[in-house]
Design an enzyme around this catalytic site. Structure first.
Site, mmCIF file in Angstrom:
data_model
loop_
_atom_site.group_PDB
_atom_site.id
_atom_site.type_symbol
_atom_site.label_atom_id
_atom_site.label_comp_id
_atom_site.label_asym_id
_atom_site.label_seq_id
_atom_site.Cartn_x
_atom_site.Cartn_y
_atom_site.Cartn_z
ATOM 1 N N ASP A 25 51.225 31.400 41.891
ATOM 2 C CA ASP A 25 51.043 31.753 40.488
ATOM 3 C C ASP A 25 52.356 32.217 39.885
ATOM 4 O O ASP A 25 53.320 32.534 40.598
ATOM 5 C CB ASP A 25 50.022 32.893 40.359
ATOM 6 C CG ASP A 25 48.606 32.459 40.719
ATOM 7 O OD1 ASP A 25 48.334 31.243 40.705
ATOM 8 O OD2 ASP A 25 47.782 33.344 41.018
ATOM 9 N N TYR B 242 49.721 36.014 53.484
ATOM 10 C CA TYR B 242 50.200 36.652 52.263
ATOM 11 C C TYR B 242 50.239 38.160 52.454
ATOM 12 O O TYR B 242 49.420 38.734 53.184
ATOM 13 C CB TYR B 242 49.274 36.337 51.086
ATOM 14 C CG TYR B 242 49.469 34.976 50.467
ATOM 15 C CD1 TYR B 242 50.271 34.802 49.339
ATOM 16 C CD2 TYR B 242 48.836 33.855 50.993
ATOM 17 C CE1 TYR B 242 50.438 33.556 48.757
ATOM 18 C CE2 TYR B 242 48.990 32.597 50.419
ATOM 19 C CZ TYR B 242 49.799 32.458 49.302
ATOM 20 O OH TYR B 242 49.968 31.229 48.720
#
Length: 267
Positions: free
Chosen positions: A51, A108
């Site tokens: 993103d 992540y």
């Protein structure tokens, strides 16, 4: 010949990895730089999408380059790249090996700080919450490896053929002062905004506005929440990508200001 490029980037100024018109993105920067060096159009394929404002301390893309070189290409690329993007190494691979489709594990990290600090503003997400119920948040995190379908934590689940993700590990730790938090999650794949939506729900649990049972009900029923509150993007890092034929340790430590040493985080 096909090459894997091992890179890292601070994504704060970019609209993510993926090329898109009229928006600054990391893929475009690399394609422009490589095309300039080799004096021919070069396209690249990344290991995934990120993103806007999301970082990557480890990321791979592949490129097919027919031209041979007899110079330090890593050095030359890094001289042309902006300071918030770096190439760590270039690895020759087989022609059929794919940076996106062959990845078997992605990890992540998401960083939170609970006090205003101008030096953390682009590296971690600020939430002015002094009394988060961390025990409840950890109870919710422990549920993540027990379920496979993450439809409830995806902004557009109907865009996917399947919303099944094999989460192999998930943890939430804090530093010794209790002012900074690190959420880490590993899976074979992730859905759009999945991690940020999960972190958003964890924060609501920490505030006492959502119970652990209610959190688990989303995983059980797969019903999407009526309100999406994704956590801020700048706290999120793609930190590890693994392939059956390639398992490279991350080259870049997180910024020292985030204290990414294991002995400085309390489990």
């Amino acid at each position: 010949m096909r090459y894997f490029f091992h890179i890292g980037f601070n994504g704060f100024l970019y609209r993510g990895w993926q090329r898109q018109p009229d928006e600054l993105n990391v893929q475009q920067v690399f394609e422009t730089t490589l095309s300039q060096i080799f004096k021919e159009p070069i396209t690249v394929m990344g290991c995934g999408r990120t993103d806007a404002q999301v970082h990557a301390s480890q990321f791979f893309f592949h490129a097919d380059i027919s031209t041979r070189w007899d110079y330090d290409l890593v050095f030359r690329i890094n001289k042309l790249l902006p300071p918030d993007i770096a190439v760590f190494e270039i690895i020759p691979v087989e022609e059929n090996q794919h940076a996106r489709f062959d990845a078997t594990l992605r990890r992540y990290d998401y960083f939170i700080h609970t006090y205003k600090d101008p030096f953390l503003s682009q590296l971690s997400s600020l939430y002015l919450e002094r009394n988060l119920n961390v025990d409840k948040m950890k109870q919710a995190v422990a549920l993540l490896t027990r379920y496979d379908d993450y439809r409830a934590f995806c902004k557009r689940p109907n865009d996917y053929r399947t919303t099944v993700c094999k989460v192999t590990a998930a943890s939430l730790v804090s530093d010794s002062s209790g002012d900074r938090f690190r959420f880490q999650i590993s899976a074979d794949r992730f859905l759009g905004k999945m991690i940020r939506i999960i972190v958003g729900k964890l924060l609501v649990i920490g505030q006492g506005k959502l119970s652990v049972d209610e959190f688990e009900s989303y995983l059980i029923t797969k019903e999407t929440p009526s309100i999406y509150e994704p956590a801020h993007p700048q706290g999120l890092y793609l930190s590890k990508v693994t392939y059956p034929f390639l398992d490279v340790p991350p080259r870049a430590d997180f910024s020292a200001i985030l204290q990414n040493k294991e002995d400085e985080w309390l489990h």
